[in-house]
Design a protein around this motif. Structure first.
Motif, PDB file in Angstrom:
ATOM      1  N   PRO A 183       0.807  -1.232   0.000  1.00 39.59           N
ATOM      2  CA  PRO A 183       0.000   0.000   0.000  1.00 39.59           C
ATOM      3  C   PRO A 183       0.836   1.277   0.000  1.00 39.59           C
ATOM      4  O   PRO A 183       0.322   2.355  -0.233  1.00 39.59           O
ATOM      5  N   GLU A 184       2.119   1.163   0.276  1.00 37.30           N
ATOM      6  CA  GLU A 184       2.968   2.350   0.369  1.00 37.30           C
ATOM      7  C   GLU A 184       3.565   2.772  -0.965  1.00 37.30           C
ATOM      8  O   GLU A 184       4.248   3.787  -1.050  1.00 37.30           O
ATOM      9  N   GLY A 185       3.338   2.014  -2.011  1.00 35.18           N
ATOM     10  CA  GLY A 185       3.837   2.393  -3.329  1.00 35.18           C
ATOM     11  C   GLY A 185       3.037   3.559  -3.893  1.00 35.18           C
ATOM     12  O   GLY A 185       1.998   3.953  -3.361  1.00 35.18           O
ATOM     13  N   THR A 186       3.548   4.138  -4.976  1.00 33.81           N
ATOM     14  CA  THR A 186       2.838   5.234  -5.634  1.00 33.81           C
ATOM     15  C   THR A 186       2.687   4.933  -7.115  1.00 33.81           C
ATOM     16  O   THR A 186       3.533   4.291  -7.731  1.00 33.81           O
ATOM     17  N   CYS A 187       1.621   5.431  -7.669  1.00 39.08           N
ATOM     18  CA  CYS A 187       1.309   5.236  -9.082  1.00 39.08           C
ATOM     19  C   CYS A 187       2.000   6.300  -9.942  1.00 39.08           C
ATOM     20  O   CYS A 187       2.342   7.382  -9.455  1.00 39.08           O
ATOM     21  N   ALA A 188       2.141   5.979 -11.209  1.00 44.15           N
ATOM     22  CA  ALA A 188       2.769   6.902 -12.154  1.00 44.15           C
ATOM     23  C   ALA A 188       2.008   8.223 -12.235  1.00 44.15           C
ATOM     24  O   ALA A 188       2.616   9.302 -12.236  1.00 44.15           O
ATOM     25  N   GLU A 189       0.687   8.151 -12.296  1.00 45.99           N
ATOM     26  CA  GLU A 189      -0.119   9.366 -12.401  1.00 45.99           C
ATOM     27  C   GLU A 189       0.067  10.253 -11.178  1.00 45.99           C
ATOM     28  O   GLU A 189       0.189  11.469 -11.300  1.00 45.99           O
ATOM     29  N   ALA A 190       0.114   9.635 -10.006  1.00 51.73           N
ATOM     30  CA  ALA A 190       0.296  10.403  -8.764  1.00 51.73           C
ATOM     31  C   ALA A 190       1.646  11.101  -8.753  1.00 51.73           C
ATOM     32  O   ALA A 190       1.751  12.256  -8.314  1.00 51.73           O
ATOM     33  N   GLY A 191       2.676  10.435  -9.240  1.00 43.33           N
ATOM     34  CA  GLY A 191       3.996  11.050  -9.299  1.00 43.33           C
ATOM     35  C   GLY A 191       4.034  12.244 -10.228  1.00 43.33           C
ATOM     36  O   GLY A 191       4.629  13.286  -9.910  1.00 43.33           O
ATOM     37  N   ALA A 192       3.392  12.122 -11.387  1.00 46.03           N
ATOM     38  CA  ALA A 192       3.354  13.232 -12.343  1.00 46.03           C
ATOM     39  C   ALA A 192       2.556  14.405 -11.774  1.00 46.03           C
ATOM     40  O   ALA A 192       2.955  15.570 -11.912  1.00 46.03           O
ATOM     41  N   ILE A 193       1.456  14.103 -11.113  1.00 45.56           N
ATOM     42  CA  ILE A 193       0.640  15.164 -10.510  1.00 45.56           C
ATOM     43  C   ILE A 193       1.418  15.862  -9.397  1.00 45.56           C
ATOM     44  O   ILE A 193       1.400  17.096  -9.293  1.00 45.56           O
ATOM     45  N   ALA A 194       2.132  15.105  -8.584  1.00 45.87           N
ATOM     46  CA  ALA A 194       2.922  15.710  -7.506  1.00 45.87           C
ATOM     47  C   ALA A 194       4.000  16.636  -8.081  1.00 45.87           C
ATOM     48  O   ALA A 194       4.216  17.736  -7.557  1.00 45.87           O
ATOM     49  N   ALA A 195       4.645  16.225  -9.161  1.00 47.13           N
ATOM     50  CA  ALA A 195       5.664  17.078  -9.795  1.00 47.13           C
ATOM     51  C   ALA A 195       5.033  18.356 -10.334  1.00 47.13           C
ATOM     52  O   ALA A 195       5.601  19.445 -10.211  1.00 47.13           O
ATOM     53  N   MET A 196       3.846  18.233 -10.917  1.00 48.52           N
ATOM     54  CA  MET A 196       3.130  19.389 -11.460  1.00 48.52           C
ATOM     55  C   MET A 196       2.813  20.383 -10.341  1.00 48.52           C
ATOM     56  O   MET A 196       3.081  21.582 -10.463  1.00 48.52           O
ATOM     57  N   VAL A 197       2.243  19.888  -9.256  1.00 44.19           N
ATOM     58  CA  VAL A 197       1.873  20.763  -8.142  1.00 44.19           C
ATOM     59  C   VAL A 197       3.119  21.374  -7.500  1.00 44.19           C
ATOM     60  O   VAL A 197       3.130  22.561  -7.168  1.00 44.19           O
ATOM     61  N   ALA A 198       4.188  20.591  -7.375  1.00 44.61           N
ATOM     62  CA  ALA A 198       5.430  21.110  -6.791  1.00 44.61           C
ATOM     63  C   ALA A 198       5.994  22.256  -7.624  1.00 44.61           C
ATOM     64  O   ALA A 198       6.658  23.150  -7.091  1.00 44.61           O
ATOM     65  N   ASP A 199       5.690  22.267  -8.920  1.00 51.06           N
ATOM     66  CA  ASP A 199       6.162  23.332  -9.809  1.00 51.06           C
ATOM     67  C   ASP A 199       5.193  24.514  -9.855  1.00 51.06           C
ATOM     68  O   ASP A 199       5.420  25.478 -10.571  1.00 51.06           O
ATOM     69  N   GLY A 200       4.092  24.437  -9.103  1.00 47.24           N
ATOM     70  CA  GLY A 200       3.156  25.551  -9.033  1.00 47.24           C
ATOM     71  C   GLY A 200       2.001  25.493 -10.019  1.00 47.24           C
ATOM     72  O   GLY A 200       1.210  26.426 -10.099  1.00 47.24           O
ATOM     73  N   GLU A 201       1.880  24.409 -10.749  1.00 44.58           N
ATOM     74  CA  GLU A 201       0.766  24.251 -11.702  1.00 44.58           C
ATOM     75  C   GLU A 201      -0.343  23.443 -11.018  1.00 44.58           C
ATOM     76  O   GLU A 201      -0.065  22.586 -10.177  1.00 44.58           O
ATOM     77  N   THR A 202      -1.587  23.713 -11.387  1.00 45.08           N
ATOM     78  CA  THR A 202      -2.697  23.001 -10.750  1.00 45.08           C
ATOM     79  C   THR A 202      -3.784  22.548 -11.719  1.00 45.08           C
ATOM     80  O   THR A 202      -4.871  22.174 -11.288  1.00 45.08           O
ATOM     81  N   GLU A 203      -3.500  22.566 -13.015  1.00 42.10           N
ATOM     82  CA  GLU A 203      -4.512  22.091 -13.965  1.00 42.10           C
ATOM     83  C   GLU A 203      -3.881  21.200 -15.018  1.00 42.10           C
ATOM     84  O   GLU A 203      -2.862  21.540 -15.617  1.00 42.10           O
ATOM     85  N   ILE A 204      -4.523  20.066 -15.239  1.00 43.89           N
ATOM     86  CA  ILE A 204      -4.105  19.123 -16.275  1.00 43.89           C
ATOM     87  C   ILE A 204      -4.967  19.361 -17.505  1.00 43.89           C
ATOM     88  O   ILE A 204      -6.197  19.320 -17.430  1.00 43.89           O
ATOM     89  N   ALA A 205      -4.327  19.595 -18.641  1.00 43.10           N
ATOM     90  CA  ALA A 205      -5.053  19.745 -19.897  1.00 43.10           C
ATOM     91  C   ALA A 205      -5.149  18.412 -20.635  1.00 43.10           C
ATOM     92  O   ALA A 205      -6.123  18.154 -21.341  1.00 43.10           O
ATOM     93  N   GLU A 206      -4.123  17.573 -20.464  1.00 46.03           N
ATOM     94  CA  GLU A 206      -4.066  16.294 -21.176  1.00 46.03           C
ATOM     95  C   GLU A 206      -3.159  15.342 -20.415  1.00 46.03           C
ATOM     96  O   GLU A 206      -2.180  15.761 -19.802  1.00 46.03           O
ATOM     97  N   ALA A 207      -3.483  14.048 -20.460  1.00 49.59           N
ATOM     98  CA  ALA A 207      -2.672  13.039 -19.782  1.00 49.59           C
ATOM     99  C   ALA A 207      -2.457  11.847 -20.705  1.00 49.59           C
ATOM    100  O   ALA A 207      -3.282  11.559 -21.573  1.00 49.59           O
ATOM    101  N   TYR A 208      -1.331  11.162 -20.490  1.00 44.56           N
ATOM    102  CA  TYR A 208      -0.971   9.980 -21.266  1.00 44.56           C
ATOM    103  C   TYR A 208      -0.400   8.962 -20.292  1.00 44.56           C
ATOM    104  O   TYR A 208       0.497   9.279 -19.507  1.00 44.56           O
ATOM    105  N   VAL A 209      -0.925   7.721 -20.323  1.00 45.52           N
ATOM    106  CA  VAL A 209      -0.488   6.662 -19.415  1.00 45.52           C
ATOM    107  C   VAL A 209      -0.148   5.432 -20.254  1.00 45.52           C
ATOM    108  O   VAL A 209      -0.937   5.016 -21.095  1.00 45.52           O
ATOM    109  N   ILE A 210       1.037   4.857 -20.007  1.00 45.08           N
ATOM    110  CA  ILE A 210       1.488   3.712 -20.797  1.00 45.08           C
ATOM    111  C   ILE A 210       1.979   2.586 -19.894  1.00 45.08           C
ATOM    112  O   ILE A 210       2.617   2.830 -18.872  1.00 45.08           O
ATOM    113  N   ALA A 211       1.661   1.347 -20.287  1.00 42.59           N
ATOM    114  CA  ALA A 211       2.097   0.169 -19.538  1.00 42.59           C
ATOM    115  C   ALA A 211       2.288  -0.992 -20.513  1.00 42.59           C
ATOM    116  O   ALA A 211       1.758  -0.985 -21.630  1.00 42.59           O
ATOM    117  N   ASP A 212       3.051  -1.975 -20.075  1.00 45.80           N
ATOM    118  CA  ASP A 212       3.270  -3.190 -20.856  1.00 45.80           C
ATOM    119  C   ASP A 212       2.115  -4.138 -20.554  1.00 45.80           C
ATOM    120  O   ASP A 212       2.151  -4.919 -19.611  1.00 45.80           O
TER     121      ASP A 212
END
Length: 139
Positions: free
Chosen positions: A50-79
């Motif tokens: 339960p302590e792991g983090t998802c790819a989307e959560a990591g990208a969102i955290a980086a966005m917020v840390a940079d001062g942005e708060t809106e997603i216009a488009e997202a892309y998620v890829i997996a094998d």
């Protein structure tokens, strides 16, 4: 003038950095904000699952840390044999920062893509309007 990297290229590249020693299921995510900035994230597992983090959560955290708060488009890829939708928690996280009509592309490393919208991923999403009182103030 150089062409900005595509969200597909960014997500594909960051997926390679995923830390997935338990599931061996690497996921990459890339987001673009209305300003044109891009952010990436990959899944990071932990032996205490339960302590792991998802790819989307990591990208969102980086966005917020940079001062942005809106997603216009997202892309998620997996094998995976089929495009993988975000987990329920990440659907809620995407809905927190994106309008319901924001495009989300779900992809496989073999090139299959499914294009959808945030609102289609999480119909009936719990939102900010649920937190308001009848007088219009915060709860």
């Amino acid at each position: 003038m150089s062409r900005p990297e595509s969200l597909s290229d960014l997500a594909r590249a960051v997926r390679e950095n995923a830390y997935a020693p338990y599931s061996h299921f690497k996921v990459g995510a890339a987001l673009r904000t209305p300003s044109g900035k891009t952010y990436t994230g990959c899944n990071v597992e932990n032996v205490a699952y339960p302590e792991g983090t998802c790819a989307e959560a990591g990208a969102i955290a980086a966005m917020v840390a940079d001062g942005e708060t809106e997603i216009a488009e997202a892309y998620v890829i997996a094998d995976s044999p089929h495009p993988v939708p975000p987990c329920g928690g990440c659907r809620q996280k995407l809905a927190e920062f994106a309008k319901s009509g924001a495009q989300v592309t779900l992809a496989t490393i073999d090139g299959a893509e499914l294009i959808t919208k945030v609102g289609d991923l999480l119909p009936g999403a719990f939102g900010r309007d649920h937190m308001e009182t009848e007088t219009g103030g915060d709860a």
